[in-house]
Design an enzyme around this catalytic site. Structure first.
Site, PDB file in Angstrom:
ATOM      1  CB  CYS A  35     -13.205  16.512  12.455  1.00  0.00           C
ATOM      2  SG  CYS A  35     -14.940  16.051  12.609  1.00  0.00           S
ATOM      3  CB  CYS A 104     -17.516  10.407  10.195  1.00  0.00           C
ATOM      4  SG  CYS A 104     -15.815  10.835   9.800  1.00  0.00           S
TER       5      CYS A 104
HETATM    6 FE1  FES Z   1     -15.587  15.292  10.820  1.00  0.00          FE
HETATM    7 FE2  FES Z   1     -16.010  13.173   9.383  1.00  0.00          FE
HETATM    8  S1  FES Z   1     -14.194  14.301   9.440  1.00  0.00           S
HETATM    9  S2  FES Z   1     -17.323  14.013  10.843  1.00  0.00           S
END
Ligand code: FES
Length: 148
Positions: A35, A104
């Site tokens: 992400c 995450c």
């Molecule tokens: Fe990036 Fe959780 S969506 S660390």
């Protein structure tokens, strides 16, 4: 998506150990390739123990909750104990994360290992290779800037 449990929400809403340690002697930063979020962890290490820890996380709620709880988990621990902590331990301590958010929690584990590696390198008592092995850092996780 499954909702976050209360412990995750509590750690996200009131995170512990947020900030920076100016005289940290171990700093680790990781980016999540999934992400693009970033976590930085600052350690104050004395006599092989983590006596203080702070973090800065630019990421989602699960990343902030994982950062908060993992700093609580390693405070007061020896470096060897802290290196044993995996993202599964972080998730268990949080009482679970929704499956799409499991990645995450990896930020926290990796940032801790990198901060400890940074400390060992600064001490100059081990070769880079030995540090990478001890801290289980894969070459592809290495940072171009600092070499850890
Ligand atoms: Fe990036 Fe959780 S969506 S660390």
């Amino acid at each position: 998506m499954e909702p976050y449990n209360e412990k995750v929400i509590e750690n996200y809403a009131n995170p512990k150990n947020v900030g920076k340690i100016e005289d940290a002697n171990g700093v680790g930063e990781v980016g999540n390739p999934v992400c693009g979020d970033i976590m930085r962890i600052y350690l104050k290490i004395q006599d092989n123990k983590i006596i203080d820890v702070k973090f800065q996380t630019f990421g989602c709620g699960a990343a902030i909750a994982s950062s908060s709880i993992s700093t609580e988990m390693i405070k007061g621990k020896t470096l060897e104990e802290a290196l044993q902590i995996t993202n599964k331990d972080v998730v268990n301590e949080l009482g679970g994360l929704p499956p799409v958010k499991l990645h995450c929690s990896v930020l926290a584990e990796e940032a801790i290992r990198k901060a400890i590696a940074d400390y060992y390198l600064k001490q100059g008592v081990m070769s880079k290779q030995e540090v990478m092995e001890k801290c289980k850092i894969k070459p592809e996780e290495g940072c171009q800037k600092c070499g850890v």
